[in-house]
Design a protein around this motif. Structure first.
Motif, PDB file in Angstrom:
ATOM      1  N   ASP A  33      -0.052   0.131  -9.568  1.00 44.89           N
ATOM      2  CA  ASP A  33      -1.397   0.184  -9.001  1.00 44.89           C
ATOM      3  C   ASP A  33      -1.529  -0.915  -7.946  1.00 44.89           C
ATOM      4  O   ASP A  33      -1.478  -2.104  -8.260  1.00 44.89           O
ATOM      5  CB  ASP A  33      -2.440  -0.015 -10.109  1.00 44.89           C
ATOM      6  N   LEU A  34      -1.687  -0.490  -6.700  1.00 45.01           N
ATOM      7  CA  LEU A  34      -1.894  -1.438  -5.606  1.00 45.01           C
ATOM      8  C   LEU A  34      -3.274  -1.238  -4.988  1.00 45.01           C
ATOM      9  O   LEU A  34      -3.492  -1.507  -3.805  1.00 45.01           O
ATOM     10  CB  LEU A  34      -0.807  -1.247  -4.539  1.00 45.01           C
ATOM     11  N   SER A  35      -4.234  -0.795  -5.800  1.00 43.47           N
ATOM     12  CA  SER A  35      -5.579  -0.511  -5.291  1.00 43.47           C
ATOM     13  C   SER A  35      -6.258  -1.762  -4.752  1.00 43.47           C
ATOM     14  O   SER A  35      -7.190  -1.657  -3.943  1.00 43.47           O
ATOM     15  CB  SER A  35      -6.444   0.116  -6.387  1.00 43.47           C
ATOM     16  N   GLU A  36      -5.784  -2.926  -5.139  1.00 43.46           N
ATOM     17  CA  GLU A  36      -6.373  -4.174  -4.637  1.00 43.46           C
ATOM     18  C   GLU A  36      -6.222  -4.295  -3.117  1.00 43.46           C
ATOM     19  O   GLU A  36      -6.925  -5.070  -2.473  1.00 43.46           O
ATOM     20  CB  GLU A  36      -5.697  -5.375  -5.314  1.00 43.46           C
ATOM     21  N   PHE A  37      -5.269  -3.519  -2.550  1.00 39.71           N
ATOM     22  CA  PHE A  37      -5.050  -3.578  -1.104  1.00 39.71           C
ATOM     23  C   PHE A  37      -5.877  -2.544  -0.344  1.00 39.71           C
ATOM     24  O   PHE A  37      -5.799  -2.467   0.883  1.00 39.71           O
ATOM     25  CB  PHE A  37      -3.570  -3.384  -0.784  1.00 39.71           C
ATOM     26  N   SER A  38      -6.660  -1.748  -1.065  1.00 38.36           N
ATOM     27  CA  SER A  38      -7.489  -0.733  -0.406  1.00 38.36           C
ATOM     28  C   SER A  38      -8.643  -1.404   0.330  1.00 38.36           C
ATOM     29  O   SER A  38      -9.493  -2.038  -0.287  1.00 38.36           O
ATOM     30  CB  SER A  38      -8.045   0.254  -1.435  1.00 38.36           C
ATOM     31  N   ASN A  39      -8.649  -1.282   1.649  1.00 39.11           N
ATOM     32  CA  ASN A  39      -9.745  -1.808   2.458  1.00 39.11           C
ATOM     33  C   ASN A  39      -9.720  -1.147   3.828  1.00 39.11           C
ATOM     34  O   ASN A  39      -8.834  -0.338   4.127  1.00 39.11           O
ATOM     35  CB  ASN A  39      -9.679  -3.335   2.574  1.00 39.11           C
TER      36      ASN A  39
END
Length: 388
Positions: A33-39
């Motif tokens: 999960d790399l959702s922290e990079f969603s921007n």
């Protein structure tokens, strides 16, 4: 930056469902999960229901076309970058074919630079089909050492009525120069070998290995699926440590005359216990595909297609039940390792961001990223060749 979410990742080894983060031309993260990079500054692609693989490495393409065995009017055309990308090919190795007189190494190199400008990764073989071989610096050793794109020599013809009928000592000298040049420059120094359909098969390579200090892995013979007899000889050769390459471009006429489709040849070699690290498939794209009668007279000629590489991988999986990991390895990790292309052939942090998204059921190419740039979207090529 680009974030590919929810893909089934094959590196080519299966990693399960992962997110893949790209920055510039490199893969910088692969996590669950790399959702922290969603921007707003990251392009996000939802790849749910898709398989993410390395971009395909095609180890033999006649990017400047080849000489036609039916005369000047049958000279084959140059490779179009759109065909490479639509077939998921992000790296090609260019070579001269039968005609090294009207097709030159200078032209090959210029074509390679042009394709690079459009986003494809391109390397080349110096030398040619015939012996003595041409070069740009008047030495194949200097070509490999001093010209970045050149990684080896080839494709050198043996066991073919169109070859130069090289001796053991002549091929040994060529292999020695390529080997030393590769060692000094950190390249593969590989010798790509075109194997024809004459009875000698791979015997010249075996003689060189037996009578010299050249290791068997210095040679990279192709067209090993040309016949059942050659495939059997090739499997024996691989059991001695050699590599084998199967040609994916073919015609119905050629198959009727005994050629084994590349996907089937790959399956048969794997069944015999040959390590996939020794097995590759290549398209022989834009080569002439001649059919000769038993008197050596041309009866038919067609053109090799780069797109056949992807189709053969699909056939290996869906028709011949080759595990997807192994079929993918034969057109990604294996050729990249044999050719010492250290940043190619794997989905791994730090590697070049050459990535394909395939339909999970049909394995059809749906999206392609070459060095981090999306070049195919929804099965449509975004990069157009000049004058096309």
């Amino acid at each position: 930056m680009k974030l590919i979410r929810n893909a089934q990742v094959f590196s080519p080894k299966s990693l399960g469902q992962m997110d893949v983060l790209i920055a510039g031309n490199k893969i910088i993260a692969i996590e669950r999960d790399l959702s922290e990079f969603s921007n707003q500054f990251v392009d996000e692609i939802d790849a749910k229901g898709q398989i993410l693989t390395p971009g395909f490495v095609d180890s033999l393409v006649h990017i400047t076309g080849g000489g036609g065995e039916g005369g000047y009017a049958t000279r084959t055309p140059e490779m179009n970058i759109e065909e490479a990308f639509i077939g998921g090919v992000t790296t090609v190795i260019g070579a001269l074919g039968t005609d090294a007189e009207t097709r030159s190494l200078e032209n090959l190199l210029a074509k390679a630079y042009g394709l690079e400008e459009q986003g494809l990764s391109v390397y080349c073989y110096t030398g040619s089909y015939h012996f003595p071989m041409g070069s740009i610096t008047e030495s194949i050793k200097r070509d490999i050492m001093l010209i970045e794109r050149f990684i080896g020599v080839g494709e050198v013809a043996i066991a073919d009525h169109r070859s130069s009928q090289m001796s053991v000592s002549e091929l040994s000298r060529v292999a020695s120069e390529a080997r030393v040049a590769g060692m000094l420059s950190g390249k593969a120094g590989i010798v790509s070998i075109h194997v024809g359909d004459e009875d000698e098969k791979l015997s010249l390579l075996t003689q060189v290995v037996e009578q010299s200090d050249i290791p068997v892995k210095q040679f990279y013979p192709t067209h090993i699926n040309r016949s059942k007899a050659l495939l059997e000889a090739g499997i024996f050769y691989a059991e001695q440590g050699g590599m084998l390459d199967f040609t994916t471009s073919t015609t119905e006429q050629i198959i009727e005359q005994g050629e084994i489709p590349a996907a089937k040849a790959l399956a048969l070699a794997l069944e015999k216990g040959i390590d996939v690290a020794q097995l590759t498939m290549s398209s022989d794209g834009n080569a002439s595909l001649p059919t000769f009668d038993n008197k050596g007279q041309l009866i038919e000629l067609e053109v090799g297609r780069v797109s056949s590489l992807h189709q053969s991988m699909v056939d290996a999986v869906l028709i011949h039940q080759v595990p997807l990991e192994l079929a993918l390895a034969s057109i990604t990790q294996s050729p990249a390792a044999i050719l010492s292309l250290k940043n190619k052939g794997k989905v791994k942090v730090g590697m070049d961001a050459d990535i394909n998204l395939l339909d999970a059921e049909t394995l059809k190419v749906q999206a392609v990223f070459a060095k981090g740039q999306q070049v195919v979207k929804d099965e449509n090529v975004l990069i157009k060749a000049p004058y096309s």
